[in-house]
Design an enzyme around this catalytic site. Structure first.
Site, mmCIF file in Angstrom:
data_model
loop_
_atom_site.group_PDB
_atom_site.id
_atom_site.type_symbol
_atom_site.label_atom_id
_atom_site.label_comp_id
_atom_site.label_asym_id
_atom_site.label_seq_id
_atom_site.Cartn_x
_atom_site.Cartn_y
_atom_site.Cartn_z
ATOM 1 N N ALA A 1 0.828 -1.208 0.000
ATOM 2 C CA ALA A 1 0.000 0.000 0.000
ATOM 3 C C ALA A 1 0.859 1.253 0.000
ATOM 4 O O ALA A 1 0.585 2.212 -0.734
ATOM 5 C CB ALA A 1 -0.938 -0.008 1.210
ATOM 6 N N GLY B 1 3.494 -13.983 0.117
ATOM 7 C CA GLY B 1 3.682 -14.958 -0.953
ATOM 8 C C GLY B 1 3.646 -14.399 -2.357
ATOM 9 O O GLY B 1 3.836 -15.152 -3.329
ATOM 10 N N ARG C 1 -10.190 -19.114 4.254
ATOM 11 C CA ARG C 1 -9.168 -19.313 5.282
ATOM 12 C C ARG C 1 -9.753 -19.515 6.678
ATOM 13 O O ARG C 1 -9.258 -20.331 7.453
ATOM 14 C CB ARG C 1 -8.206 -18.113 5.287
ATOM 15 C CG ARG C 1 -7.271 -18.115 4.096
ATOM 16 C CD ARG C 1 -6.361 -16.917 4.105
ATOM 17 N NE ARG C 1 -5.344 -17.012 3.064
ATOM 18 C CZ ARG C 1 -4.445 -16.084 2.817
ATOM 19 N NH1 ARG C 1 -4.426 -14.972 3.539
ATOM 20 N NH2 ARG C 1 -3.555 -16.254 1.862
#
Length: 519
Positions: free
Chosen positions: A60, A92, A339
């Site tokens: 960001a 990742g 998740r």
């Protein structure tokens, strides 16, 4: 009393009652400096001046800095750590993109609406829908923007858990460094001032309450809180907060969820603490969803931090393999659920004393062919190689007959194209008919904070009383809250960071400047 007077009065009461917030020894990096109050008077002149100041150098922060610099304004990026990139560097490097050229080449039908629907489903409907749409709408264009700055993607699309289709691109490095390095290089080439070991101490506001700069410790050595020299940096157009989450701030995360204690490891870097969030809260920023903290379901107890297992499980085990309970040799959840669902399921595997019983995730050589961390995982004994299922069962103390029966049932499901046991998407499922086999023990780790400060679609930070923008203050990425709701889908952190960072940089760069003086 006017609305502004009410807000100012509330702020003064908050500061007077600062003891309620003054938590010492938080995580690894909170001290009296972290709880410094906003300066009551702006200095007559600043040690340094820029148009846009960005705090944080992850996805960001670097996206905000470059976007603002493209608009022709002067930009500075500061980061408290000695190395730029924060968690983004060890991420990742996977980005969810709706409508990428690689999807079209592979004949994968996708849309922004489908991505929004997937994220809403994972977020249990708690998402800020307008911000969610902003992110999803910006992924395809931001993906090309990254390519233009030198980011290189692998030549195939991946299917991460919770997504209805394959839409995940990943850097060739399988790391967020494949994004951060090109962006830092481009920022420096364009004249963005980059300062590491520079820690935010407090905000500086003018008489009207607008954020016009910050007080910092320059030459700061994390986590030695009193190191460095106090200096002031003025920002004519605004300050963009891209300071990430607080996953390594054990005491503060336990205030939100007491069960996330010292016993639970984190994938985050040591500097992922809460002091920047608290500074925004002292200005009256509205904190939302702070108790929504995600656990990464692909981690292993056999290594520290993010490690090699996370990459192996994301690329190999979850899309092309299965996960079983060592006591039964059988599956117990949908390996491609979101998740939260997967982490919650894994955390139920405990013995009669409530100790973890680590599940085993595995696939074969075909399923692991794209797993770049396979050799490293084997070398450091995080991943186990077995030639037969009997050998695999023996390595982990599993009942071989039940394990083989489970694999047989799985293979029938793949052939039929339907997982009747757990309803798993089968687009990338493969028949597990021969070895060698590669397996890893699994247990979740603290990974991502869905909560943070509330922003509007201009990336302006909103006040908790008035719900109006705090003038001169913007935020992007993990430091904000609401976009992901109760659970973030995999690969959506990069998407959010890049898109909202660019949005913050674009809006801050076009803000009306204030006249400031430099010493």
């Amino acid at each position: 009393m006017t609305e502004k007077q009410k807000i100012d009065s509330g702020r003064r009461q908050l500061l007077k009652g600062g003891a309620a917030l003054a938590v010492t020894g938080v995580g690894m990096a909170v001290s009296s400096g972290a709880m410094a109050q906003c300066r009551e008077q702006a200095p007559e002149s600043f040690d340094e001046l820029v148009d846009v100041l960005v705090v944080g150098s992850g996805f960001a922060g670097m996206a905000a800095a470059l976007q603002a610099r493209e608009a022709g304004v002067s930009v500075m990026v500061i980061d408290k750590m000695p190395v730029f990139g924060g968690n983004s560097t060890i991420n990742g490097g996977a980005m969810a993109v709706a409508g990428s050229p690689l999807q079209k080449q592979a004949g994968i039908e996708d849309s922004v609406d489908a991505m929004v629907a997937d994220m809403l489903r994972a977020g249990r409907g708690m998402n800020d829908v307008e911000m969610l749409k902003l992110v999803c709408n910006g992924t395809a264009e931001s993906c090309q923007w990254l390519i233009d700055y030198g980011v290189k993607w692998k030549p195939f699309v991946q299917h991460f858990g919770g997504h209805s289709v394959q839409r995940v691109l990943q850097t060739v490095e399988s790391s967020g460094a494949g994004i951060i390095r090109p962006l830092v290089k481009a920022a420096r080439a364009k004249g963005v001032i980059m300062k590491n070991q520079t820690k935010l101490e407090s905000f500086i506001r003018d008489a009207e309450g607008r954020v016009i700069g910050v007080e910092v410790r320059e030459g700061y050595y994390f986590p030695r809180e009193r190191t460095g020299k106090i200096r002031t940096i003025g920002a004519r157009k605004g300050v963009i907060m891209a300071t990430g989450g607080f996953g390594r701030d054990i005491e503060y995360r336990m205030m939100q969820l007491p069960e996330l204690n010292n016993d639970l490891d984190s994938t985050n870097h040591p500097g992922a603490t809460s002091e920047a969030l608290k500074q925004m809260m002292l200005l009256g920023a509205n904190p939302i969803h702070l108790d929504q903290i995600q656990l990464g379901p692909w981690a292993s107890p056999d290594e520290k931090g993010f490690g090699t297992a996370s990459q192996f499980n994301t690329i190999a085990t979850y899309p092309h393999g299965i996960v079983v309970d060592v006591r039964t040799g059988e599956r117990f959840f949908n390996e491609l659920a979101d998740r939260k669902a997967r982490a919650d399921a894994i955390m139920t595997r405990r013995d009669e004393h409530n100790n973890p019983v680590y599940p085993i995730g595995f696939t074969n050589a075909e399923g692991a062919k794209n797993a770049q961390t396979l050799d490293w995982g084997i070398k450091y004994k995080v991943i186990t190689k077995a030639d037969t299922l009997d050998e695999l069962a023996k390595a982990y103390g599993m009942p071989a007959d039940k394990l083989k029966a489970q694999v047989a049932r799985w293979n029938e499901a793949v052939k039929s194209g339907e997982d009747k046991e757990f309803g798993r998407p089968m687009q990338e499922a493969i028949v597990l008919d021969k070895g060698p086999w590669y397996a890893v023990r699994m247990w979740p780790k603290v990974h991502y904070c869905m909560g943070g400060v509330k922003v509007n679609t201009n990336s302006e930070v909103l006040h908790l009383v008035s719900n109006q923008p705090i003038a001169g203050l913007y935020a992007a990425g993990e430091s904000t809250g609401g976009i992901h709701g109760a659970s973030r889908l995999g690969a959506c952190a990069v998407a959010e960071g890049i898109v909202t960072g660019r949005n913050a940089g674009r809006n801050c760069a076009t803000a009306k400047p204030v006249a400031l003086k430099q010493a």
